[in-house]
Scaffold this motif. Structure first.
Motif, short mmCIF file in Angstrom:
data_model
loop_
_atom_site.label_atom_id
_atom_site.label_comp_id
_atom_site.label_asym_id
_atom_site.label_seq_id
_atom_site.Cartn_x
_atom_site.Cartn_y
_atom_site.Cartn_z
N ASP A 146 0.75 -1.27 -0.04
CA ASP A 146 -0.03 -0.18 0.12
C ASP A 146 0.87 1.44 0.18
OD1 ASP A 146 -2.93 0.72 0.45
OD2 ASP A 146 -1.72 2.13 1.78
N GLU A 147 0.32 2.36 -0.79
CA GLU A 147 1.06 3.45 -0.84
C GLU A 147 1.24 4.13 0.45
OE1 GLU A 147 -0.54 6.10 -3.60
OE2 GLU A 147 -0.32 4.90 -5.27
N GLU A 148 0.44 4.10 1.52
CA GLU A 148 0.52 4.61 2.77
C GLU A 148 1.84 3.85 3.46
OE1 GLU A 148 -2.43 6.13 6.07
OE2 GLU A 148 -2.36 3.83 6.08
N ILE A 149 1.87 2.53 3.32
CA ILE A 149 2.85 1.75 3.98
C ILE A 149 4.34 2.36 3.56
CG2 ILE A 149 4.00 -0.54 4.25
CD1 ILE A 149 1.56 -0.16 5.90
N THR A 150 4.41 2.37 2.22
CA THR A 150 5.78 2.90 1.53
C THR A 150 5.99 4.39 2.11
OG1 THR A 150 5.05 1.64 -0.42
CG2 THR A 150 6.64 3.51 -0.73
N GLU A 151 5.18 5.22 2.25
CA GLU A 151 5.38 6.46 2.71
C GLU A 151 5.80 6.38 4.26
OE1 GLU A 151 2.96 10.70 3.99
OE2 GLU A 151 2.04 9.08 2.56
N LEU A 152 5.20 5.59 5.05
CA LEU A 152 5.58 5.24 6.41
C LEU A 152 7.03 4.75 6.64
CD1 LEU A 152 2.13 4.04 7.89
CD2 LEU A 152 3.38 6.37 8.81
N GLU A 153 7.24 3.69 5.63
CA GLU A 153 8.65 3.11 5.41
C GLU A 153 9.68 4.16 5.53
OE1 GLU A 153 9.80 0.05 6.02
OE2 GLU A 153 8.26 -1.27 5.41
N GLU A 154 9.38 5.15 4.46
CA GLU A 154 10.22 6.04 3.94
C GLU A 154 10.48 7.06 5.18
OE1 GLU A 154 12.22 6.34 1.18
OE2 GLU A 154 11.55 4.70 0.85
N ARG A 155 9.49 7.44 5.84
CA ARG A 155 9.60 8.31 6.98
C ARG A 155 10.36 7.61 7.99
NH1 ARG A 155 3.98 10.54 8.94
NH2 ARG A 155 5.13 11.44 10.50
N LEU A 156 10.37 6.29 8.42
CA LEU A 156 11.19 5.63 9.35
C LEU A 156 12.65 5.51 8.71
CD1 LEU A 156 11.31 3.93 11.91
CD2 LEU A 156 10.50 2.14 10.63
N LYS A 157 12.80 5.32 7.57
CA LYS A 157 14.20 5.36 7.01
C LYS A 157 14.95 6.29 7.09
CE LYS A 157 16.72 3.50 3.01
NZ LYS A 157 16.64 3.15 1.64
N SER A 158 14.30 7.63 6.98
CA SER A 158 14.76 9.03 6.97
C SER A 158 15.04 9.48 8.34
CB SER A 158 13.86 9.80 6.60
OG SER A 158 14.18 11.34 6.58
N LEU A 159 14.23 8.84 9.25
CA LEU A 159 14.34 9.34 10.93
C LEU A 159 15.68 8.52 11.49
CD1 LEU A 159 13.52 10.34 13.47
CD2 LEU A 159 12.07 8.63 13.82
N THR A 160 15.85 7.05 10.91
CA THR A 160 16.90 6.46 11.55
C THR A 160 18.10 6.90 10.77
OG1 THR A 160 15.29 4.49 11.37
CG2 THR A 160 17.61 4.00 11.54
N LEU A 161 18.21 7.16 9.56
CA LEU A 161 19.45 7.81 8.85
C LEU A 161 19.56 9.03 9.82
CD1 LEU A 161 21.43 7.47 6.61
CD2 LEU A 161 19.95 8.57 5.26
N HIS A 162 18.79 9.99 9.90
CA HIS A 162 19.08 11.12 10.57
C HIS A 162 19.73 10.80 12.04
CE1 HIS A 162 18.66 15.26 11.58
NE2 HIS A 162 18.13 14.88 12.84
N GLN A 163 19.21 9.86 12.85
CA GLN A 163 19.79 9.57 14.00
C GLN A 163 21.20 9.00 13.93
OE1 GLN A 163 16.20 6.91 15.37
NE2 GLN A 163 16.59 8.17 17.35
N GLY A 164 21.44 8.24 12.76
CA GLY A 164 22.66 7.53 12.71
C GLY A 164 23.66 8.56 12.28
N ILE A 165 23.57 9.61 11.43
CA ILE A 165 24.34 10.72 11.33
C ILE A 165 24.56 11.57 12.45
CG2 ILE A 165 24.41 12.84 9.87
CD1 ILE A 165 23.04 11.51 7.74
N ASN A 166 23.72 11.88 13.35
CA ASN A 166 23.68 12.62 14.40
C ASN A 166 24.78 11.97 15.48
OD1 ASN A 166 22.34 14.50 13.67
ND2 ASN A 166 20.43 14.02 14.91
N ASN A 167 24.56 10.56 15.51
CA ASN A 167 25.43 9.87 16.66
C ASN A 167 26.82 9.31 16.05
OD1 ASN A 167 23.41 10.17 18.86
ND2 ASN A 167 22.20 8.72 17.76
N ASN A 168 26.98 9.61 14.63
CA ASN A 168 28.25 9.29 13.82
C ASN A 168 28.05 7.58 13.75
OD1 ASN A 168 29.36 11.75 13.59
ND2 ASN A 168 30.06 11.80 15.48
N ILE A 169 26.84 6.77 13.79
CA ILE A 169 26.89 5.43 13.50
C ILE A 169 26.42 5.28 12.18
CG2 ILE A 169 25.47 3.55 14.33
CD1 ILE A 169 25.15 4.99 16.90
#
Length: 306
Positions: A146-169
């Motif tokens: 479902d398109e909504e699932i894809t959108e939520l996946e992208e938001r989660l991926k973006s959030l996780t990547l952002h956290q990883g960059i902030n923590n140098n992980i």
């Protein structure tokens, strides 16, 4: 089963229902504010069950009161087998309860679960793992994601990547992934408060409540200070009944500002380092005081937040 050259693909439906009357999972998922939190909890629990963020795919989440129904797709037999083992042993249920508790800032989210593949109720045959696998393999996915699932996946991926960059992980496959929510730490917990939390899709430092926060809260919360206090009392013994009612009587002459100020003061003094802005924001959000929450987080500068 599939031949050696044929990809193993199967589908199943996971039915979820809260056994607590005040927690309605479909209503939470239908809320634009809570949906990302519920999705994150689902994603993390399913990852726990297979050992990988890509072990099972969510195709759609159906809201069918009182059930939240998750359509699952498995692309590898070994992942499906791990999922079935986790489900059978109750590990999936415990994991999802834990992630929902953190993501939704609740003390507990009791769950009932049921697993189906087509017309087969797999709960009745969990001991026969091969038979369960056959049923899931026969039930091919009838839709794309479902398109909504894809959108939520992208938001989660973006959030996780952002956290990883902030923590140098270096983040790979979303791991390691922590639930960045608005938690209510359980009373007596020795765990330190989370460093960050999420509000309206944005990440904030989980700092202590400042004197400025304290004054703004007392000024703008108005008559709802009792409701906020009762939300905070779920994880704060100092505000347990009849403390809030006693504060209302003791400071009745001084008015709403002083009543609200004294309530939050009691929370801050009793909780110490655990009296964080995340817990206050969660209590405000629970009672519909979004404007005041935004004010405390510096998202706007209105004159009246009530």
């Amino acid at each position: 089963m599939a031949g050696s050259s044929t990809p193993w693909v199967g589908s199943a439906y996971l039915f979820l229902q809260s056994t607590c009357k005040t927690i309605v999972l479909p209503s939470l998922y239908e809320s634009s504010q809570k949906k990302p939190n519920v999705f994150m909890a689902l994603k993390l629990a399913l990852a726990d069950s297979t050992g990988s963020m890509n072990g099972v795919d969510m195709l759609k989440v159906h809201c069918s009161h009182p059930h939240l129904i998750v359509q699952l797709k498995f692309c590898k037999q070994e992942n499906c087998r791990r999922f079935l083992q986790s489900y059978r042993e109750g590990a999936l249920q415990k994991s999802l309860q834990s992630h929902l508790q953190l993501s939704l800032a609740m003390t507990m989210v009791p769950l009932e679960m049921e697993l189906k593949a087509g017309s087969e109720h797999l709960d009745n045959m969990l001991r026969d793992e091969d038979r369960c696998l056959e049923c899931i393999f026969r039930e091919k996915p009838d839709r794309l994601r479902d398109e909504e699932i894809t959108e939520l996946e992208e938001r989660l991926k973006s959030l996780t990547l952002h956290q990883g960059i902030n923590n140098n992980i270096a983040v790979k496959d979303f791991a390691p992934l922590k639930s960045p929510s608005l938690p209510h730490p359980s009373q007596g917990s020795s765990l330190p408060p989370p460093v960050t939390f999420i509000f309206q899709g944005q990440q904030f430092d989980n700092r202590k409540i400042t004197p400025d926060d304290h004054q703004k809260f007392a000024k703008f919360v108005s008559k709802k200070w009792k409701q906020v206090g009762r939300s905070l009392q779920k994880s704060c013994r100092a505000l347990r009944d009849p403390v809030i009612d006693n504060l209302a009587l003791e400071y009745e002459r001084e008015g709403l500002y002083e009543q609200a100020y004294q309530m939050l003061l009691k929370f801050i003094e009793s909780e110490g380092k655990k009296a964080t802005i995340a817990r206050l924001i969660a209590a405000l959000e629970e009672n519909g005081l979004i404007s005041l929450a935004e004010e405390l987080l510096g998202l706007h500068y209105s004159e009246d937040c009530s």
